[in-house]
Design an enzyme around this catalytic site. Structure first.
Site, PDB file in Angstrom:
ATOM      1  N   HIS A  87      24.866  67.842  55.284  1.00 48.04           N
ATOM      2  CA  HIS A  87      23.773  68.696  55.466  1.00 48.04           C
ATOM      3  C   HIS A  87      24.165  70.069  55.840  1.00 48.04           C
ATOM      4  CE1 HIS A  87      22.019  64.620  57.178  1.00 48.04           C
ATOM      5  NE2 HIS A  87      21.556  64.989  56.138  1.00 48.04           N
ATOM      6  N   SER A 123      23.735  59.423  57.043  1.00 47.90           N
ATOM      7  CA  SER A 123      23.729  59.486  58.594  1.00 47.90           C
ATOM      8  C   SER A 123      23.737  57.837  58.853  1.00 47.90           C
ATOM      9  CB  SER A 123      22.439  60.020  59.186  1.00 47.90           C
ATOM     10  OG  SER A 123      22.357  61.417  58.896  1.00 47.90           O
ATOM     11  N   ARG A 134      22.608  63.714  46.245  1.00 47.38           N
ATOM     12  CA  ARG A 134      23.762  63.059  46.361  1.00 47.38           C
ATOM     13  C   ARG A 134      24.193  62.342  45.091  1.00 47.38           C
ATOM     14  NH1 ARG A 134      22.899  59.709  51.217  1.00 47.38           N
ATOM     15  NH2 ARG A 134      21.049  59.571  50.175  1.00 47.38           N
ATOM     16  N   LYS A 150      12.177  55.503  60.292  1.00 42.86           N
ATOM     17  CA  LYS A 150      13.411  55.214  60.723  1.00 42.86           C
ATOM     18  C   LYS A 150      13.458  54.802  62.163  1.00 42.86           C
ATOM     19  CE  LYS A 150      15.523  57.323  56.707  1.00 42.86           C
ATOM     20  NZ  LYS A 150      16.528  58.726  56.308  1.00 42.86           N
TER      21      LYS A 150
END
Ligand code: COA
Length: 165
Positions: A18, A129, A91, A42
């Site tokens: 990030h 993460s 990504r 989440k």
């Protein structure tokens, strides 16, 4: 001040991947706002305030970057800040389908802003993460993937949890 870009995400926690996107964007835009999502499906390890605080602390070297929380629709936040762009890091090709859908919907909701995709640097392409949290909770080393401040916070939060089990 120049054009303003919004970089949204959950940032649970912010990673070097990030930070790399923010660093590059800070050279392209006059002002970058890292938007930390408060309402997320989440199950986060860090509260919204903690995620904002960690991002703020690791991003202090970037003078034209600010970190704020946002609730509800991203489109409303983009409009509120009069931003011209929403930044998203890509990504892998597998990210693309979801991102394309998100970009299309955001364009519909806030036509005055565009989504800009930035390829994630090769050595960060496999970071997420949740993987970082998993490694930290199992006692693995995450120093290569996160800022020392985040590494410390992970050890505090998840290291203790792992030891308790
Ligand atoms: N380096 C490392 N990791 C990266 C990365 C990078 N450059 N870019 C993304 N990731 C990881 C994140 O860490 C995250 O990992 P995780 O799934 O293990 O937590 C994963 O990729 C996806 O994260 P991110 O791209 O930040 O998306 P998100 O799901 O966290 O956030 C929102 C999505 C919050 C932007 C989106 O849901 C949203 O806009 N919500 C607001 C509500 C709304 O407006 N909904 C309608 C949308 S049209």
């Amino acid at each position: 001040m120049g054009n303003r870009a919004i970089y949204p995400g959950t940032f649970d926690p912010i990673t070097n991947g990030h930070i790399d996107i923010v660093a590059r964007a800070s050279r392209l835009f006059g002002h970058v706002i890292v938007a930390v999502a408060a309402s997320t499906s989440k199950n986060t390890a860090f509260s919204t305030d903690e995620r904002v605080d960690l991002a703020q602390r690791v991003l202090t070297p970037y003078a034209n970057v600010e970190v704020h929380r946002f609730e509800g629709l991203l489109a409303n936040f983009v409009r509120q800040w009069d931003a011209v762009a929403v930044l998203r890091g890509l990504r892998a090709v597998s990210d693309f389908e979801y991102e394309f859908q998100l970009a299309g919907m955001n364009k519909h909701l806030v036509p005055e802003a565009d989504t800009i995709f930035m390829p994630t640097r090769e050595n960060y392409s496999y970071i997420s993460s949740s993987l970082i949290r998993e490694i930290a909770s199992l006692g693995g080393e995450v120093g290569e993937f996160v800022h020392p401040i985040v590494r410390e916070a992970l050890a505090e939060r998840l290291g203790k949890r792992a030891i308790k089990k």
